[in-house]
Scaffold this motif. Structure first.
Motif, PDB file in Angstrom:
ATOM      1  N   ALA A   1       0.865  -0.935   0.317  1.00  0.00           N
ATOM      2  CA  ALA A   1       0.173   0.032  -0.246  1.00  0.00           C
ATOM      3  C   ALA A   1       0.561   0.868  -0.039  1.00  0.00           C
ATOM      4  CB  ALA A   1      -1.132  -0.082   1.698  1.00  0.00           C
ATOM      5  N   ILE A   2       2.348   1.035   1.067  1.00  0.00           N
ATOM      6  CA  ILE A   2       2.996   2.715   1.296  1.00  0.00           C
ATOM      7  C   ILE A   2       3.886   2.909  -0.510  1.00  0.00           C
ATOM      8  CG2 ILE A   2       5.015   3.734   1.983  1.00  0.00           C
ATOM      9  CD1 ILE A   2       3.543   2.284   4.846  1.00  0.00           C
ATOM     10  N   PRO A   3       4.297   1.605  -1.210  1.00  0.00           N
ATOM     11  CA  PRO A   3       4.921   2.200  -2.298  1.00  0.00           C
ATOM     12  C   PRO A   3       3.730   2.984  -3.075  1.00  0.00           C
ATOM     13  CG  PRO A   3       5.315  -0.115  -1.771  1.00  0.00           C
ATOM     14  CD  PRO A   3       4.402   0.528  -1.036  1.00  0.00           C
ATOM     15  N   LEU A   4       2.127   2.345  -3.569  1.00  0.00           N
ATOM     16  CA  LEU A   4       1.201   2.378  -3.884  1.00  0.00           C
ATOM     17  C   LEU A   4       0.816   3.358  -3.736  1.00  0.00           C
ATOM     18  CD1 LEU A   4      -0.613   1.296  -6.585  1.00  0.00           C
ATOM     19  CD2 LEU A   4      -1.665  -0.131  -4.810  1.00  0.00           C
ATOM     20  N   ALA A   5       0.800   4.249  -3.217  1.00  0.00           N
ATOM     21  CA  ALA A   5      -0.026   5.275  -2.610  1.00  0.00           C
ATOM     22  C   ALA A   5       1.064   6.259  -2.806  1.00  0.00           C
ATOM     23  CB  ALA A   5      -0.103   5.273  -1.143  1.00  0.00           C
ATOM     24  N   GLU A   6       2.819   5.837  -2.756  1.00  0.00           N
ATOM     25  CA  GLU A   6       3.290   6.982  -3.240  1.00  0.00           C
ATOM     26  C   GLU A   6       3.715   7.124  -4.783  1.00  0.00           C
ATOM     27  OE1 GLU A   6       7.173   5.303  -2.155  1.00  0.00           O
ATOM     28  OE2 GLU A   6       6.545   5.932   0.052  1.00  0.00           O
ATOM     29  N   ARG A   7       3.316   6.265  -5.419  1.00  0.00           N
ATOM     30  CA  ARG A   7       2.857   6.120  -6.978  1.00  0.00           C
ATOM     31  C   ARG A   7       1.816   7.460  -7.928  1.00  0.00           C
ATOM     32  NH1 ARG A   7       4.797   2.275 -10.550  1.00  0.00           N
ATOM     33  NH2 ARG A   7       3.432   3.136 -11.865  1.00  0.00           N
TER      34      ARG A   7
END
Length: 251
Positions: free
Chosen positions: A55-61
């Motif tokens: 979730a964290i790297p996806l949100a950073e995208r």
């Protein structure tokens, strides 16, 4: 073994392994890349969000991500990396908990649907995903393929991985489609540390029927996040199910 007991504070502290294992760039990067493409310009909902590995790297995208998670210690670990405003999380069971709003993508990764230990709970999980999706929305599941071909007659356990300091083996109950994964970690002392987790394994064809009962159609199935062809020898799969744009799934 109850999921609440398994995913306790100790498990949450040990879960994150930055740069290695499931957090290795070659493992995590393709998953985030594919999910970002499937989410498009919409919002994503992660079932069993855990400590935010995906979730964290996806949100950073730039993809707005909401999560559902049963374990409060896992959420506490996530909160050391992202606040509630950045990634909202609903505390509850992924088969029944409801997150506000509508999503273009619901995803459930790293074999976690098998943590639901009955067929009825797994079907409910599909229906819960459908409940959250806009017409045309997708539900993505990453899951291993049961390796029953490795079980000779009379044997109930299979070593599925070993390396220095670690042995992983599964014990099977083929009558109830249940396994228990045993993870042994050891050093040069005489003592080993054992971690166990129960699962209900699911054949791809059974998974497709669960999807159909919830109003989904199978859009694609690959052996991994890089869209390698799925074959009879594949040990895992990434399956993408879609709610037809013209029809809202039954609840």
């Amino acid at each position: 073994m109850q999921q609440e007991d398994i995913w306790n504070a100790d498990a949450a502290r040990r879960y994150d392994t930055p740069g290695t294992g499931m957090f290795a760039p070659e493992v995590l990067g393709p998953a985030v890349e594919r999910l970002a493409g499937l989410a498009g310009d919409g919002r994503a909902l992660e079932f069993a969000i855990g400590t935010g590995r995906v979730a964290i790297p996806l949100a950073e995208r730039g993809v707005p991500v909401t999560g559902i998670e049963l374990s409060r210690p896992m959420i506490d670990q996530l909160r050391t990396k992202a606040d509630e405003e950045t990634i909202p999380v609903i505390v509850g069971d992924m088969a029944t908990a409801v997150a506000p709003g509508e999503y273009t993508l619901v995803y459930l990764v790293y074999n976690t649907i098998s943590n639901l230990l009955t067929q009825a709970e797994q079907v409910a999980c599909f229906r819960n995903a459908a409940r959250h999706l806009a017409p045309g929305g997708r539900f993505v599941i990453e899951l291993w393929v049961p390796e029953l071909r490795k079980l000779p007659p009379g044997q109930q356990a299979v070593v599925w991985h070993h390396e220095p300091g670690y042995i992983g083996l599964d014990t099977y109950d083929v009558l109830r489609q249940q396994i228990v994964s045993h993870h042994f970690r050891f050093d040069e002392s005489e003592h080993a540390r054992l971690y166990r987790s129960p699962h209900r394994y699911i054949w791809p064809a059974e998974l497709d029927l669960m999807a159909q009962l919830a109003g989904f159609e199978l859009e694609s199935r690959h052996a991994d996040w890089t869209e390698t062809e799925f074959t009879a020898e594949s040990r895992s799969h990434v399956s993408v199910y879609r709610i037809p744009p013209s029809r809202i799934a039954s609840e």
